[in-house]
Design a protein around this motif. Structure first.
Motif, PDB file in Angstrom:
ATOM      1  N   LYS A   2       0.820  -1.205   0.000  1.00 62.90           N
ATOM      2  CA  LYS A   2       0.000   0.000   0.000  1.00 62.90           C
ATOM      3  C   LYS A   2       0.856   1.259   0.000  1.00 62.90           C
ATOM      4  O   LYS A   2       1.851   1.351   0.725  1.00 62.90           O
ATOM      5  CB  LYS A   2      -0.918   0.013   1.225  1.00 62.90           C
ATOM      6  N   LYS A   3       0.455   2.234  -0.810  1.00 61.66           N
ATOM      7  CA  LYS A   3       1.109   3.538  -0.819  1.00 61.66           C
ATOM      8  C   LYS A   3       0.165   4.564  -0.222  1.00 61.66           C
ATOM      9  O   LYS A   3      -1.022   4.597  -0.555  1.00 61.66           O
ATOM     10  CB  LYS A   3       1.497   3.934  -2.243  1.00 61.66           C
ATOM     11  N   SER A   4       0.691   5.404   0.633  1.00 62.25           N
ATOM     12  CA  SER A   4      -0.139   6.343   1.388  1.00 62.25           C
ATOM     13  C   SER A   4      -0.107   7.741   0.793  1.00 62.25           C
ATOM     14  O   SER A   4       0.836   8.126   0.093  1.00 62.25           O
ATOM     15  CB  SER A   4       0.333   6.410   2.846  1.00 62.25           C
ATOM     16  N   SER A   5      -1.149   8.492   1.094  1.00 65.35           N
ATOM     17  CA  SER A   5      -1.242   9.901   0.733  1.00 65.35           C
ATOM     18  C   SER A   5      -1.135  10.723   2.017  1.00 65.35           C
ATOM     19  O   SER A   5      -1.844  10.461   2.992  1.00 65.35           O
ATOM     20  CB  SER A   5      -2.574  10.187   0.038  1.00 65.35           C
ATOM     21  N   VAL A   6      -0.243  11.701   1.999  1.00 62.77           N
ATOM     22  CA  VAL A   6       0.089  12.461   3.206  1.00 62.77           C
ATOM     23  C   VAL A   6      -0.088  13.947   2.947  1.00 62.77           C
ATOM     24  O   VAL A   6       0.330  14.458   1.890  1.00 62.77           O
ATOM     25  CB  VAL A   6       1.562  12.191   3.612  1.00 62.77           C
ATOM     26  N   ILE A  32       4.884   6.084  -0.408  1.00 60.83           N
ATOM     27  CA  ILE A  32       3.995   7.239  -0.523  1.00 60.83           C
ATOM     28  C   ILE A  32       3.613   7.444  -1.984  1.00 60.83           C
ATOM     29  O   ILE A  32       4.458   7.379  -2.880  1.00 60.83           O
ATOM     30  CB  ILE A  32       4.692   8.513   0.015  1.00 60.83           C
ATOM     31  N   ASP A  79      -4.461   9.795   3.680  1.00 61.29           N
ATOM     32  CA  ASP A  79      -4.430   8.773   4.733  1.00 61.29           C
ATOM     33  C   ASP A  79      -3.916   9.332   6.050  1.00 61.29           C
ATOM     34  O   ASP A  79      -4.304   8.867   7.122  1.00 61.29           O
ATOM     35  CB  ASP A  79      -3.541   7.606   4.295  1.00 61.29           C
ATOM     36  N   PHE A  80      -3.010  10.305   5.958  1.00 64.99           N
ATOM     37  CA  PHE A  80      -2.405  10.874   7.165  1.00 64.99           C
ATOM     38  C   PHE A  80      -2.277  12.386   7.045  1.00 64.99           C
ATOM     39  O   PHE A  80      -1.892  12.907   6.002  1.00 64.99           O
ATOM     40  CB  PHE A  80      -0.994  10.303   7.394  1.00 64.99           C
ATOM     41  N   ALA A 140      -8.919   9.072   7.669  1.00 63.76           N
ATOM     42  CA  ALA A 140      -7.510   9.431   7.858  1.00 63.76           C
ATOM     43  C   ALA A 140      -7.155   9.528   9.344  1.00 63.76           C
ATOM     44  O   ALA A 140      -8.025   9.685  10.204  1.00 63.76           O
ATOM     45  CB  ALA A 140      -7.213  10.751   7.157  1.00 63.76           C
ATOM     46  N   ALA A 330       3.354   6.145  11.328  1.00 61.40           N
ATOM     47  CA  ALA A 330       2.531   5.934  10.135  1.00 61.40           C
ATOM     48  C   ALA A 330       2.675   4.514   9.606  1.00 61.40           C
ATOM     49  O   ALA A 330       1.682   3.878   9.200  1.00 61.40           O
ATOM     50  CB  ALA A 330       2.924   6.944   9.060  1.00 61.40           C
ATOM     51  N   GLU A 331       3.898   3.995   9.623  1.00 61.19           N
ATOM     52  CA  GLU A 331       4.138   2.623   9.164  1.00 61.19           C
ATOM     53  C   GLU A 331       3.407   1.620  10.050  1.00 61.19           C
ATOM     54  O   GLU A 331       2.798   0.654   9.555  1.00 61.19           O
ATOM     55  CB  GLU A 331       5.641   2.329   9.176  1.00 61.19           C
ATOM     56  N   THR A 334      -0.294   1.762   9.144  1.00 62.83           N
ATOM     57  CA  THR A 334      -0.563   1.288   7.781  1.00 62.83           C
ATOM     58  C   THR A 334      -0.416  -0.221   7.665  1.00 62.83           C
ATOM     59  O   THR A 334      -1.228  -0.902   7.022  1.00 62.83           O
ATOM     60  CB  THR A 334       0.384   1.981   6.779  1.00 62.83           C
TER      61      THR A 334
END
Length: 444
Positions: A2-6, A32, A79-80, A140, A330-331, A334
């Motif tokens: 999974k890649k997150s949006s910050v 990310i 996401d964060f 989020a 965050a890791e 996630t």
């Protein structure tokens, strides 16, 4: 994976480039897909963001990047929220530091009257950011490391008790890295398992072991008794004089309770006379001036150089590696890592002989559902008494903000261990009200 949006709330901060560099260094464990900046100061943010756009284009072109002052644009599809806002910027920090000094009280960013003033400015904007997140990305998480963390955490508990916000601070992380240097641990603080309790900037380590269960406290205590947290000074030549004094003063803070190891910020509560004596030698040149002349100037100069050259190659941005705990957090959420971390959370019995509603800083296990608190048990009378006084200050500040009460804020400043009398507290408060009229609610 999974890649997150910050979204980084506080996009115009001098710390933002270092956080971006740190995120880039840890992409393998926390991938990310998108980074956004959000700030209410468009001009300041643009100076940092233009440089970071070039940096990301060169080092991670697969990451979408944008910056904005529009909440809907910033907080949609994330996401964060990584929040590190400074309401009033360094100009107001300067007031926080200098106003108490008129009355023989030291001025400091998060402690005493200065921290209270900063807290009163921060509550409203932090709540606003939570509301933006919940409106546009309700799933989020907000990872808040905005100061003063203790007051902000109490405000979020009172005003937005069900929000997905985790309050965290880098100060214990920085001290633990110095402990790891004392011990010469190959993987730094991550080779240690710690037990710790207190309030933010107001706590104690009670047990530190390696992964095999060996007690590491005696060796650290031996060093701290002689040198405080000063270690390898030749390696830390960039550390400012004021911070070196704080790390060294830990020796005297430790002497008060050699059964534990202290957070450095306890110096402000145990030795306010000492701190004021040092501050008053240069009443017109405080820590805020130091930061504006060095960090503020250097970061914006580096950003301008990146934009002028249209390349971040050999730029003067440096990874804010001590902030890698934000990636850890965050890791852990996630990927459900069950990582043990110090967080600022509602006590609710973790410290059994302390206010259950207090926001305490203790070890927690972090995973996909947030955090699970560890049990601290009973704490000694000395620490309990100190914490009860300080948590009352924090609660009174938040109550003053919610109710618009002059009386409550006067009580909060009067109760601070850093202020010698109710009379002095009132004089400081009246001056702070005038300085903060553009930021605080009206007090009656």
């Amino acid at each position: 994976m999974k890649k997150s949006s910050v979204v980084i709330a506080g996009g115009g901060s001098t710390f933002t480039p270092g956080i971006v560099m740190m995120l880039l260094e840890h992409l393998k464990r926390f991938p990310i897909r998108q980074i956004k900046f959000y700030d209410n100061d468009a001009v300041r943010q643009e100076k940092i963001a233009e440089a970071c756009a070039i940096l990301l284009r060169e080092r991670a072109p697969e990451i979408d990047f944008s910056y904005t002052t529009d909440p809907k644009e910033a907080f949609s599809d994330i996401d964060f929220v990584m929040a590190h806002i400074r309401v009033g910027k360094y100009a107001m920090r300067e007031q926080d530091e200098k106003i108490p000094m008129r009355y023989g009280v030291f001025g400091q960013e998060t402690c005493g009257p200065g921290g209270i003033a900063y807290g009163m400015r921060s509550i409203g904007p932090i709540i606003e950011i939570i509301d933006f997140m919940e409106r546009y990305s309700p799933n989020a998480w907000m990872l808040n490391y905005s100061n003063p963390a203790a007051i902000v955490a109490e405000a979020t508990r009172r005003i937005r008790p069900n929000s997905k916000i985790i309050n965290i601070c880098d100060m214990p992380v920085g001290i633990e890295e110095r402990m790891a240097e004392i011990l010469k641990l190959p993987n730094g603080r991550k080779d240690m398992e710690v037990r710790y309790y207190g309030l933010n900037h107001f706590g104690w380590w009670t047990d530190i072991r390696d992964k095999q269960g060996n007690d590491l406290m005696p060796k650290i205590k031996e060093h701290v008794a002689k040198h405080g947290y000063i270690v390898n000074p030749e390696k830390h030549v960039e550390t400012e004089v004021s911070w070196n004094d704080t790390f060294a003063k830990a020796r005297d803070v430790y002497a008060i309770d050699p059964d534990t190891l202290p957070n450095t910020y306890l110096k402000y509560y145990f030795f306010p006379d000492y701190v004021f004596a040092h501050d008053s030698q240069h009443p017109e040149h405080t820590r805020a001036n130091e930061v504006m002349e060095h960090r503020e100037k250097n970061v914006f100069t580096a950003a301008r150089a990146v934009v002028d050259k249209n390349t971040a190659k050999d730029c003067d941005f440096h990874s804010d590696e001590h902030a890698s705990y934000i990636v850890d957090l965050a890791e852990a959420i996630t990927f459900n890592k069950k990582t043990r971390m110090l967080l600022i959370v509602k006590n609710e019995g973790s410290i059994v002989n302390f206010d259950p509603t207090a926001m305490v800083e203790i070890p927690c296990v972090v995973g996909a559902n947030g955090y699970e608190k560890t049990c601290v048990g009973k704490i000694p009378q000395f620490q309990k008494g100190l914490m009860e006084q300080q948590v009352s200050v924090e609660k009174l500040v938040v109550e003053a903000w919610i109710s618009g009460s002059y009386q409550k804020l006067w009580q909060a400043i009067s109760l601070s261990k850093t202020v010698p009398s109710v009379t002095i507290a009132k004089k400081i408060l009246d001056d702070l009200i005038e300085a903060n009229k553009d930021y605080w609610p009206i007090l009656k």
